[in-house]
Design a protein around this motif. Sequence first.
Motif, PDB file in Angstrom:
ATOM      1  N   VAL A  95      12.415   2.100   3.065  1.00 38.13           N
ATOM      2  CA  VAL A  95      11.232   1.462   2.480  1.00 38.13           C
ATOM      3  C   VAL A  95      11.650   0.408   1.461  1.00 38.13           C
ATOM      4  O   VAL A  95      11.069  -0.685   1.403  1.00 38.13           O
ATOM      5  N   ALA A  96      12.658   0.700   0.660  1.00 42.95           N
ATOM      6  CA  ALA A  96      13.126  -0.269  -0.332  1.00 42.95           C
ATOM      7  C   ALA A  96      13.664  -1.526   0.345  1.00 42.95           C
ATOM      8  O   ALA A  96      13.399  -2.651  -0.105  1.00 42.95           O
ATOM      9  N   ASP A  97      14.406  -1.370   1.432  1.00 39.98           N
ATOM     10  CA  ASP A  97      14.931  -2.526   2.167  1.00 39.98           C
ATOM     11  C   ASP A  97      13.788  -3.357   2.736  1.00 39.98           C
ATOM     12  O   ASP A  97      13.804  -4.596   2.684  1.00 39.98           O
ATOM     13  N   MET A  98      12.787  -2.699   3.316  1.00 46.33           N
ATOM     14  CA  MET A  98      11.629  -3.403   3.857  1.00 46.33           C
ATOM     15  C   MET A  98      10.904  -4.185   2.763  1.00 46.33           C
ATOM     16  O   MET A  98      10.535  -5.351   2.932  1.00 46.33           O
ATOM     17  N   ALA A  99      10.704  -3.542   1.622  1.00 50.18           N
ATOM     18  CA  ALA A  99      10.005  -4.196   0.510  1.00 50.18           C
ATOM     19  C   ALA A  99      10.790  -5.388  -0.010  1.00 50.18           C
ATOM     20  O   ALA A  99      10.219  -6.460  -0.261  1.00 50.18           O
ATOM     21  N   ASN A 114       0.842  -1.189   0.000  1.00 49.47           N
ATOM     22  CA  ASN A 114       0.000   0.000   0.000  1.00 49.47           C
ATOM     23  C   ASN A 114       0.878   1.239   0.000  1.00 49.47           C
ATOM     24  O   ASN A 114       1.395   1.645   1.042  1.00 49.47           O
ATOM     25  N   ILE A 115       1.031   1.824  -1.181  1.00 56.38           N
ATOM     26  CA  ILE A 115       1.897   3.003  -1.314  1.00 56.38           C
ATOM     27  C   ILE A 115       1.157   4.241  -0.817  1.00 56.38           C
ATOM     28  O   ILE A 115      -0.078   4.260  -0.760  1.00 56.38           O
ATOM     29  N   ILE A 116       1.911   5.258  -0.451  1.00 57.61           N
ATOM     30  CA  ILE A 116       1.306   6.453   0.135  1.00 57.61           C
ATOM     31  C   ILE A 116       1.683   7.734  -0.596  1.00 57.61           C
ATOM     32  O   ILE A 116       1.008   8.755  -0.438  1.00 57.61           O
ATOM     33  N   ASN A 117       2.776   7.690  -1.381  1.00 56.80           N
ATOM     34  CA  ASN A 117       3.208   8.880  -2.122  1.00 56.80           C
ATOM     35  C   ASN A 117       4.220   8.457  -3.191  1.00 56.80           C
ATOM     36  O   ASN A 117       4.504   7.261  -3.351  1.00 56.80           O
ATOM     37  N   ASP A 118       4.779   9.447  -3.899  1.00 63.33           N
ATOM     38  CA  ASP A 118       5.710   9.126  -4.972  1.00 63.33           C
ATOM     39  C   ASP A 118       6.972   8.451  -4.453  1.00 63.33           C
ATOM     40  O   ASP A 118       7.501   7.527  -5.089  1.00 63.33           O
ATOM     41  N   LEU A 119       7.463   8.879  -3.287  1.00 60.38           N
ATOM     42  CA  LEU A 119       8.677   8.281  -2.745  1.00 60.38           C
ATOM     43  C   LEU A 119       8.473   6.804  -2.437  1.00 60.38           C
ATOM     44  O   LEU A 119       9.334   5.964  -2.734  1.00 60.38           O
ATOM     45  N   SER A 120       7.330   6.462  -1.863  1.00 65.82           N
ATOM     46  CA  SER A 120       7.076   5.050  -1.531  1.00 65.82           C
ATOM     47  C   SER A 120       6.890   4.213  -2.796  1.00 65.82           C
ATOM     48  O   SER A 120       7.308   3.052  -2.846  1.00 65.82           O
ATOM     49  N   ILE A 121       6.274   4.783  -3.828  1.00 69.65           N
ATOM     50  CA  ILE A 121       6.160   4.074  -5.110  1.00 69.65           C
ATOM     51  C   ILE A 121       7.550   3.788  -5.665  1.00 69.65           C
ATOM     52  O   ILE A 121       7.866   2.654  -6.068  1.00 69.65           O
TER      53      ILE A 121
END
Length: 286
Positions: free
Chosen positions: A268-272, A24-31
């Motif tokens: 976030v990238a590491d978590m994903a 569940n993305i929340i903004n451009d950075l998370s995408i």
Amino acid sequence: MPVVAMKEMLDRALAERYGVAAFNIINDLSIEAVLAAAVQERAPVILQTSVKTVRQYGRPRLFGIFEALVEDVDVPVTLHLDHCPDRTVISDCLAGGWNSVLFDAHELDVAENRRQTTEVVAEARRTGAHVEGEIEGIQGVEDDIGSDDASTVQSLETAVEFITTTGVDCFAPAIGNAHGQYKQAPILNAQRVTDLVEATGIPMALHGGTGLSDEQFTDLIARGCAKVNISTALKETFMKSGLQFLRSSAENDKWDPPSLFRHQRAAVADMAARHIRLFGGSGRAW
């Protein structure tokens, strides 16, 4: 790679018994961070938008951000609307380029839910999109939708009839899972996943993934949970990494927004990437 249909993505995952991570993305950075993790892991990925996020940005603007960031990505990506009870938003997103939607009508009685879900499936087919269905609420509030009260679990026969009658492409069963952080280790009815997959042949969606053990994830994916939702973990990673960085900024009296954004993106990238590997999605891109 062009955006891939949810059904193609999940049917592959079900056949080979791995899970596609749905963030569940929340903004451009998370995408951007989730896409970077998927590219790194050579994995298919689902980007999910809540109704709250669609309304925050406006559907055309949010889809424009998605299009711009996915343009040069060379792994399969699907854009999915999560937990939406509002038919107007469903129609708007289907017309605006979303590949799939979860029509969340669990608060209706089963017969009315079935009737309206059948209509949503027909609408989605006209745009080449797919539908996730639900007849039992997943406990917990997520992005202002849901309830902390446990939902009534329907019989296997009722769930199978709903799936076969509506033609949904994926189904979200209640198995003791919950949105948000678990207050204690959940006791899951994993057999229900097996029974539903054997009876219908369609992939299941696992909601309330944040906080499950690695063993629970692995077992449920092996049983047929081909779509595995991760929302709370992304939000917490995004905000806690930002808090950590801002505390350091305050201590050193150094204020550099681009550095903050890089720090959050990396977290976030590491978590994903960790979740993608855990679900068996690494190396599954085509």
